[in-house]
Design a protein around this motif. Structure first.
Motif, PDB file in Angstrom:
ATOM      1  N   GLY A  48       0.905  -1.193   0.222  1.00 52.68           N
ATOM      2  CA  GLY A  48      -0.088   0.126   0.035  1.00 52.68           C
ATOM      3  C   GLY A  48       0.793   1.223  -0.084  1.00 52.68           C
ATOM      4  O   GLY A  48       1.970   1.134   0.220  1.00 52.68           O
ATOM      5  N   PRO A  49       0.189   2.358  -0.214  1.00 50.53           N
ATOM      6  CA  PRO A  49      -1.159   2.628  -0.387  1.00 50.53           C
ATOM      7  C   PRO A  49      -1.597   2.365  -1.860  1.00 50.53           C
ATOM      8  O   PRO A  49      -0.941   2.471  -2.677  1.00 50.53           O
ATOM      9  CB  PRO A  49      -1.371   4.081   0.043  1.00 50.53           C
ATOM     10  N   LEU A  50      -2.966   1.698  -1.821  1.00 51.40           N
ATOM     11  CA  LEU A  50      -3.562   1.314  -3.068  1.00 51.40           C
ATOM     12  C   LEU A  50      -4.776   2.277  -3.357  1.00 51.40           C
ATOM     13  O   LEU A  50      -5.295   2.740  -2.117  1.00 51.40           O
ATOM     14  CB  LEU A  50      -4.162   0.095  -3.037  1.00 51.40           C
ATOM     15  N   ASP A  51      -5.192   2.545  -4.403  1.00 50.48           N
ATOM     16  CA  ASP A  51      -6.252   3.659  -4.754  1.00 50.48           C
ATOM     17  C   ASP A  51      -7.297   2.018  -4.995  1.00 50.48           C
ATOM     18  O   ASP A  51      -7.250   1.609  -6.045  1.00 50.48           O
ATOM     19  CB  ASP A  51      -6.058   4.115  -6.190  1.00 50.48           C
ATOM     20  N   VAL A  52      -8.290   2.085  -4.052  1.00 50.49           N
ATOM     21  CA  VAL A  52      -9.306   1.162  -4.180  1.00 50.49           C
ATOM     22  C   VAL A  52     -10.708   1.612  -4.707  1.00 50.49           C
ATOM     23  O   VAL A  52     -11.058   2.630  -4.457  1.00 50.49           O
ATOM     24  CB  VAL A  52      -9.539   0.493  -2.731  1.00 50.49           C
ATOM     25  N   THR A  53     -11.016   1.027  -5.790  1.00 51.96           N
ATOM     26  CA  THR A  53     -12.371   1.126  -6.377  1.00 51.96           C
ATOM     27  C   THR A  53     -13.441  -0.001  -6.163  1.00 51.96           C
ATOM     28  O   THR A  53     -12.918  -1.128  -6.734  1.00 51.96           O
ATOM     29  CB  THR A  53     -12.393   1.664  -7.792  1.00 51.96           C
ATOM     30  N   LEU A  54     -14.656  -0.119  -5.910  1.00 53.18           N
ATOM     31  CA  LEU A  54     -15.297  -1.119  -5.796  1.00 53.18           C
ATOM     32  C   LEU A  54     -16.545  -0.670  -6.817  1.00 53.18           C
ATOM     33  O   LEU A  54     -17.284   0.209  -6.729  1.00 53.18           O
ATOM     34  CB  LEU A  54     -15.956  -1.196  -4.209  1.00 53.18           C
ATOM     35  N   VAL A  55     -16.799  -1.772  -7.706  1.00 54.16           N
ATOM     36  CA  VAL A  55     -17.704  -1.370  -8.628  1.00 54.16           C
ATOM     37  C   VAL A  55     -18.859  -2.355  -8.406  1.00 54.16           C
ATOM     38  O   VAL A  55     -19.102  -3.558  -8.073  1.00 54.16           O
ATOM     39  CB  VAL A  55     -17.214  -1.989 -10.013  1.00 54.16           C
ATOM     40  N   VAL A  56     -20.167  -1.599  -8.216  1.00 57.62           N
ATOM     41  CA  VAL A  56     -21.322  -2.209  -7.741  1.00 57.62           C
ATOM     42  C   VAL A  56     -22.364  -2.111  -8.810  1.00 57.62           C
ATOM     43  O   VAL A  56     -22.333  -1.271  -9.733  1.00 57.62           O
ATOM     44  CB  VAL A  56     -21.946  -1.418  -6.556  1.00 57.62           C
ATOM     45  N   GLY A  68     -11.026   5.943   1.518  1.00 61.54           N
ATOM     46  CA  GLY A  68     -10.166   4.764   1.151  1.00 61.54           C
ATOM     47  C   GLY A  68     -10.586   3.995   0.222  1.00 61.54           C
ATOM     48  O   GLY A  68      -9.904   3.187  -0.427  1.00 61.54           O
ATOM     49  N   VAL A  69     -12.155   3.926   0.137  1.00 64.99           N
ATOM     50  CA  VAL A  69     -12.829   3.437  -1.161  1.00 64.99           C
ATOM     51  C   VAL A  69     -13.832   4.088  -1.759  1.00 64.99           C
ATOM     52  O   VAL A  69     -14.765   4.675  -1.273  1.00 64.99           O
ATOM     53  CB  VAL A  69     -13.298   1.940  -0.318  1.00 64.99           C
ATOM     54  N   ARG A  70     -13.348   4.076  -3.220  1.00 65.79           N
ATOM     55  CA  ARG A  70     -14.236   4.875  -4.012  1.00 65.79           C
ATOM     56  C   ARG A  70     -15.191   3.720  -4.524  1.00 65.79           C
ATOM     57  O   ARG A  70     -15.073   2.776  -5.002  1.00 65.79           O
ATOM     58  CB  ARG A  70     -13.384   5.390  -5.135  1.00 65.79           C
ATOM     59  N   VAL A  71     -16.470   3.905  -4.586  1.00 65.92           N
ATOM     60  CA  VAL A  71     -17.524   3.218  -4.894  1.00 65.92           C
ATOM     61  C   VAL A  71     -18.153   3.856  -6.433  1.00 65.92           C
ATOM     62  O   VAL A  71     -18.505   4.971  -6.449  1.00 65.92           O
ATOM     63  CB  VAL A  71     -18.751   3.128  -4.100  1.00 65.92           C
ATOM     64  N   VAL A  72     -18.053   3.074  -7.589  1.00 64.63           N
ATOM     65  CA  VAL A  72     -18.424   3.290  -8.693  1.00 64.63           C
ATOM     66  C   VAL A  72     -19.649   2.336  -8.967  1.00 64.63           C
ATOM     67  O   VAL A  72     -19.553   1.161  -9.127  1.00 64.63           O
ATOM     68  CB  VAL A  72     -17.406   3.162  -9.820  1.00 64.63           C
ATOM     69  N   PRO A  73     -20.985   2.838  -9.147  1.00 70.59           N
ATOM     70  CA  PRO A  73     -22.063   2.220  -9.756  1.00 70.59           C
ATOM     71  C   PRO A  73     -21.958   2.048 -11.154  1.00 70.59           C
ATOM     72  O   PRO A  73     -21.447   2.836 -12.036  1.00 70.59           O
ATOM     73  CB  PRO A  73     -23.179   3.100  -9.187  1.00 70.59           C
ATOM     74  N   ALA A  74     -22.309   0.786 -11.499  1.00 70.78           N
ATOM     75  CA  ALA A  74     -22.353   0.441 -12.891  1.00 70.78           C
ATOM     76  C   ALA A  74     -23.748   0.757 -13.449  1.00 70.78           C
ATOM     77  O   ALA A  74     -24.743   0.179 -13.018  1.00 70.78           O
ATOM     78  CB  ALA A  74     -21.921  -1.006 -13.209  1.00 70.78           C
TER      79      ALA A  74
END
Length: 135
Positions: A48-56, A68-74
């Motif tokens: 780390g550090p990592l750029d974390v993206t969660l795709v929902v 710390g966590v970017r959430v990206v809606p699809a």
């Protein structure tokens, strides 16, 4: 240059039959909250550090980002959105967490490394374990 870690929420949440289907939104929030630790600690072989993206997608689209966590809606397919994110990130290093073979092929062609869901299902403190990408 920080590594971009993109997590396929539907695939990772669905990898363990723990009742996630009764509350998809809540399951995605729990995954998001677990990912915060990886933003600082990193993954095996990816400090780390990592750029974390969660795709929902689907019922999880209302999950919000946290520090710390970017959430990206699809808007449609989560897989298509992940491929777009990886294509847009070039030339930075990217890691995609999914067990979906077709998605792995698609992002692999763009130069992304792929890891299976176990890479983020264990506590980040156990990051000393090698992550082979195979589940």
């Amino acid at each position: 240059m920080r590594t971009l870690l993109v997590v396929d929420a539907a695939n990772v949440v669905g990898s363990v039959p723990d009742g996630w289907w009764r509350d998809r939104h809540g399951a995605a929030e729990r995954l998001r909250d677990r990912l915060v630790a990886y933003a600082e600690a990193g993954l095996p072989g990816r400090p780390g550090p990592l750029d974390v993206t969660l795709v929902v997608e689907g019922a999880a689209r209302g999950v919000e980002s946290v520090e710390g966590v970017r959430v990206v809606p699809a808007p449609g397919s989560g897989d298509d959105r992940i491929v777009e994110l990886i294509a847009d990130a070039a030339p930075r290093p990217c890691v995609v967490v999914t067990a979906d073979r077709e998605l792995r092929r698609r992002v692999g062609e763009l130069g992304a490394e792929c890891l299976g869901p176990r890479a983020v299902r264990q506590p980040a403190a156990e990051g000393d374990r090698p992550a082979s990408g195979r589940e």
